[in-house]
Write a protein that holds these residues in place. Structure first.
Motif: not given
Length: 227
Positions: A3, A22, A28-29, A47
């Protein structure tokens, strides 16, 4: 799944890097102040989103906690949130000076500090978006360059401090990049570095072996002696 957390991830360089991450298989954040753009980016990249003002210490703490709650770890941190205000030293207000230091330097420091325990566990990577203006004298961008020079110094010290933990870090220092922040230059978009160029550098950094350490990457604009 690996992540990544990207501040300033709703547009420009941050979004370009998020797209690369990605593609490389990272969950993802994305964090940014503009919630509308953030939601658009998050929908594209599947995300998690977090509305964030990096100047707020508690928000930075909650951002990292929210990422860890969702993803149970952190492999890559990208500090891309930034602000640039052109102006000569004699014409720059204290308000504009403080804003650039607090967003470009303090914000990256806060998020990195909060993320370090998780990054140590994963032997992770930190990418700090600095600027070529932090590496050379740049009249008209002195206070912006000062913040980015400090960010470069912070990055290089982080690399040395964390050498036993396996955490690596790079300050990415491009010249003018084709983003909304550089419209004031009068340059055509095609004359500038593309956000995707910065993202490809990040992809290459993440593919290096753990034995390779790259504290600083400068991306010059073709045909230019400064920025």
């Amino acid at each position: 799944m690996r992540s990544a957390l990207v501040t300033g991830g709703s547009s420009g360089i941050g979004l370009a890097i998020a797209r690369i991450l990605r593609e490389e298989g990272y969950a993802l954040t994305l964090a940014a102040r503009n919630v509308e753009r953030l939601e658009t980016a998050a929908h594209e990249l599947e995300a998690r989103t977090f509305g964030l003002d990096v100047r707020d210490e508690e928000q930075c703490r909650r951002l990292v906690a929210a990422h860890l709650e969702t993803h149970s770890g952190l492999d890559v941190l990208v500090n891309s949130a930034g602000v640039g205000i052109a102006g000569r030293i004699g014409d720059t207000s204290t308000k504009h000076f403080d804003l650039q230091q607090s967003v470009n330097l303090r914000g990256a420091f806060l998020v990195t500090r909060e993320a370090l325990p998780a990054l140590r566990e994963s032997r992770g990577y930190v990418v700090n978006l600095a600027s070529i203006a932090g590496t050379i004298p740049t009249p008209g961008l002195a206070t912006y360059g000062a913040a980015k020079a400090a960010l470069i110094a912070l990055t290089r010290s982080l690399v040395r401090e964390e050498r036993e933990t396996g955490v690596r870090a790079t300050a990415l220092c491009p010249a003018f990049v084709d983003t909304p922040m550089t419209t004031w230059t009068g340059l055509e978009g095609a004359e500038m570095i593309q956000p995707e160029d910065c993202a490809e550098v990040v992809r290459s950094l993440l593919r290096l072996s753990p034995a390779a350490r790259v504290p600083l990457v400068v991306i010059e604009r073709a045909g230019d002696d400064v920025v």
